[in-house]
Each structure stands twice: as structure tokens, then as C-alpha cells.
Design a protein around this motif. Structure first.
Motif, PDB file in Angstrom:
ATOM      1  N   VAL A  50      -2.032   3.072   8.396  1.00 12.71           N
ATOM      2  CA  VAL A  50      -2.587   3.062   7.052  1.00 12.71           C
ATOM      3  C   VAL A  50      -4.087   2.814   7.146  1.00 12.71           C
ATOM      4  N   GLN A  51      -4.862   3.740   6.595  1.00  8.43           N
ATOM      5  CA  GLN A  51      -6.316   3.658   6.709  1.00  8.43           C
ATOM      6  C   GLN A  51      -6.966   3.984   5.372  1.00  8.43           C
ATOM      7  N   VAL A  88      -7.047  13.859  11.738  1.00 10.79           N
ATOM      8  CA  VAL A  88      -6.064  13.440  12.737  1.00 10.79           C
ATOM      9  C   VAL A  88      -4.925  12.723  12.008  1.00 10.79           C
ATOM     10  N   ASP A  89      -3.681  13.228  12.180  1.00  7.12           N
ATOM     11  CA  ASP A  89      -2.525  12.666  11.485  1.00  7.12           C
ATOM     12  C   ASP A  89      -1.890  11.580  12.342  1.00  7.12           C
ATOM     13  N   ASP A  90      -2.025  10.327  11.911  1.00  8.55           N
ATOM     14  CA  ASP A  90      -1.418   9.215  12.640  1.00  8.55           C
ATOM     15  C   ASP A  90      -0.516   8.427  11.697  1.00  8.55           C
ATOM     16  N   ILE A  95     -12.260  11.884   4.840  1.00 11.97           N
ATOM     17  CA  ILE A  95     -10.897  11.889   5.380  1.00 11.97           C
ATOM     18  C   ILE A  95     -10.020  10.988   4.528  1.00 11.97           C
ATOM     19  N   GLU A  96      -8.900  11.547   4.030  1.00 10.00           N
ATOM     20  CA  GLU A  96      -7.954  10.788   3.229  1.00 10.00           C
ATOM     21  C   GLU A  96      -6.682  10.550   4.033  1.00 10.00           C
ATOM     22  N   ASP A  97      -6.098   9.362   3.865  1.00  8.16           N
ATOM     23  CA  ASP A  97      -4.899   8.986   4.609  1.00  8.16           C
ATOM     24  C   ASP A  97      -3.644   9.494   3.894  1.00  8.16           C
ATOM     25  N   ASN A  98      -2.559   9.732   4.653  1.00  6.61           N
ATOM     26  CA  ASN A  98      -1.292  10.141   4.058  1.00  6.61           C
ATOM     27  C   ASN A  98      -0.189   9.128   4.290  1.00  6.61           C
ATOM     28  N   ASP A  99      -0.537   7.908   4.741  1.00  2.83           N
ATOM     29  CA  ASP A  99       0.443   6.858   4.987  1.00  2.83           C
ATOM     30  C   ASP A  99       0.407   5.872   3.832  1.00  2.83           C
ATOM     31  N   GLY A 100       1.594   5.603   3.181  1.00  2.00           N
ATOM     32  CA  GLY A 100       1.652   4.748   2.006  1.00  2.00           C
ATOM     33  C   GLY A 100       1.392   3.294   2.330  1.00  2.00           C
ATOM     34  N   GLY A 137      -2.630  17.545   6.175  1.00  2.00           N
ATOM     35  CA  GLY A 137      -2.909  18.588   5.201  1.00  2.00           C
ATOM     36  C   GLY A 137      -3.626  19.780   5.817  1.00  2.00           C
ATOM     37  N   PRO A 138      -3.991  20.760   4.995  1.00  2.00           N
ATOM     38  CA  PRO A 138      -4.680  21.942   5.508  1.00  2.00           C
ATOM     39  C   PRO A 138      -6.093  21.638   5.972  1.00  2.00           C
ATOM     40  N   ALA A 139      -6.630  22.537   6.776  1.00  2.00           N
ATOM     41  CA  ALA A 139      -7.986  22.373   7.298  1.00  2.00           C
ATOM     42  C   ALA A 139      -9.015  22.736   6.226  1.00  2.00           C
TER      43      ALA A 139
END
Length: 245
Positions: A177-178, A172-174, A207-212, A114-116
Motif C-alpha cells: 500500500v503506497q 510497477v504493480d506490487d 503513480i497511483e496505487d491499486n492496493d486497498g 493499469g494501462p500504460a
């Protein structure tokens, strides 16, 4: 500073005064002109030497100036210099060295991909040398600045110290799932100005995760589960036909 004439006050008396030492700088820390004090016949009132302090934005240690009397003249009553004939004036600074890191929008939350989010960094007083601000980041956060020489740091100078600067924080986009977590970013200074060296401030970042979330092993919602269910139904039909014959 007060100068006192002691005696009957007979005749005219003069005495010169001048700054002749100290760590403070005339014109930078204070203003005073060297001069002469005069008592006329019968005058025994105290005389004042006024020193004006210059209020700047620089954080400095306590400094001093030494004011001395010399060259006494008198027309009647002998008036030698007494003791003390000099005085030390201490100048205490009213500026504190420091810096502040704060979010531009309250709490800081960033999402992977996402955006900074943005935070501002500002010094509280003018440094005597350049101040570099670096950032100690946890594993899930990176920073980005507009500094073309090193976009992970900010640099303040004695000329631009009063202009706040911006640091952007990114997750950090990995592919892992976190859980959502709050971590701390530490800002730390380096400077040849000892008052501004090794200062620190902190900023909390969520920090929010973007992996389902992945699905469980069993169930019939997947392609593999559907095929297995059809195979079991077919087998049941074959058994029924054999029993009927």
C-alpha cells in the motif's frame, strides 16, 4: 564577396576566382562556381562573387570557405593583385542539436496494474550519427518501447531523425500500500555525434496505487470480533441465571 578595381580604369582587366580551402564542403554546405571577373575599359565598379548557402537540417559547428583571386590580366593600366587577395567566409549554422520528450495527453498518470501512458520523443535536427535515447526511471515506473533489440531504449538515425517515436510508461504493480506520488523520468542521449551526446530531458509521472487500505485491529466487523461479542453475551446470561436461583 566584393572585389574592387583600384585605379583610373584604363583598359580591360580580368581576374580569376576560386575556392581553395576551408572546412565547409561545396555542394553540401554551399554552392559557387569558380570563374572570372572582367572590367571593361573605363569600368571601376565593384564586382560581386555570390556564394549560396545550403540550408539543411543538420546541426553543425561554424564552418569556413576560402575564396582566392589569381591570374590577373590587363590591356593597358598595370593592375597587380592587391592585399588581401583572398577572403575567409564563415558559415554559421541555424540548427540546434536537441530532443524533446512530451506526453501525448497532457499530464501523465499511471495506475499499478493499469494501462500504460504514452510520451513521444523527437529530435530537433538531423544528427551526424545514430542517437540512442535511454530512460532513467524511479523505483515505481518502468518504460517500454517498440525497439525489438532493446525495448527500454529508442534509436534515431540520420535517415529517420525527423520521425517521432513513442515510449510507454507503466506503474510497477506490487502488493504494498503506497501513497499517490509524482516522480521524474529522465531521458538521456548517447551518440558519436558530439552535439547529440549526453543531452537530457525530463518527464513527470503521477503513480497511483491499486492496493486497498487495511482495517484497524478492534471492532466487530470482522469474524473474530463477532465471535468475541457472542461469547461475552453468553457469559452474561449464565451469571444472571445463577443469581436468580
Amino acid at each position: 564577396l566584393v572585389v574592387q578595381r583600384i585605379g583610373m580604369g584604363m583598359g580591360t582587366v580580368t581576374v580569376d576566382y576560386a575556392v581553395n580551402g576551408g572546412t565547409a564542403e561545396r555542394g553540401t554546405d554551399y554552392t559557387v562556381a569558380d570563374g572570372t571577373l572582367t572590367w571593361s575599359n573605363g569600368d571601376t565598379a565593384n564586382k560581386t562573387i555570390r556564394v549560396s548557402l545550403i540550408d539543411d537540417a543538420t546541426a553543425e559547428r561554424t564552418e569556413t570557405l576560402v575564396m582566392s583571386l589569381s591570374n590577373v590580366t590587363f590591356t593597358d593600366e598595370p593592375t597587380p593583385l592587391g592585399d588581401p587577395a583572398s577572403a575567409v567566409l564563415s558559415i554559421t549554422d541555424n540548427d540546434d542539436a536537441g530532443f524533446v520528450v512530451e506526453s501525448t495527453s497532457g499530464s501523465l498518470t499511471v495506475t499499478e496494474g493499469g494501462p500504460a501512458a504514452a510520451a513521444t520523443v523527437a529530435l530537433t535536427s538531423r544528427p551526424l550519427a545514430d542517437v540512442t535515447v535511454s530512460f532513467e526511471t524511479p523505483s515505481r515506473v518502468t518504460v517500454r518501447t517498440a525497439n525489438s533489440a532493446d525495448n527500454t531504449r529508442l534509436v534515431f538515425t540520420p535517415s529517420n531523425w525527423n520521425i517521432s517515436q513513442t515510449v510507454e510508461l507503466l506503474a510497477v504493480d506490487d502488493a504494498e500500500v503506497q501513497a499517490t506520488v509524482t516522480q521524474t523520468v529522465t531521458a538521456r542521449t548517447q551518440s558519436l555525434d558530439t552535439a547529440y551526446d549526453n543531452l537530457s530531458d525530463t518527464l513527470d509521472v503521477t503513480i497511483e496505487d491499486n492496493d486497498g487500505q487495511t482495517s484497524g485491529g478492534g471492532g466487530g466487523s470482522g469474524a473474530f470480533g463477532g465471535s468475541w461479542l457472542l461469547a461475552l453475551i453468553g457469559l452474561g446470561l449464565l451469571r444472571r441465571r445463577r443469581l436468580m436461583h
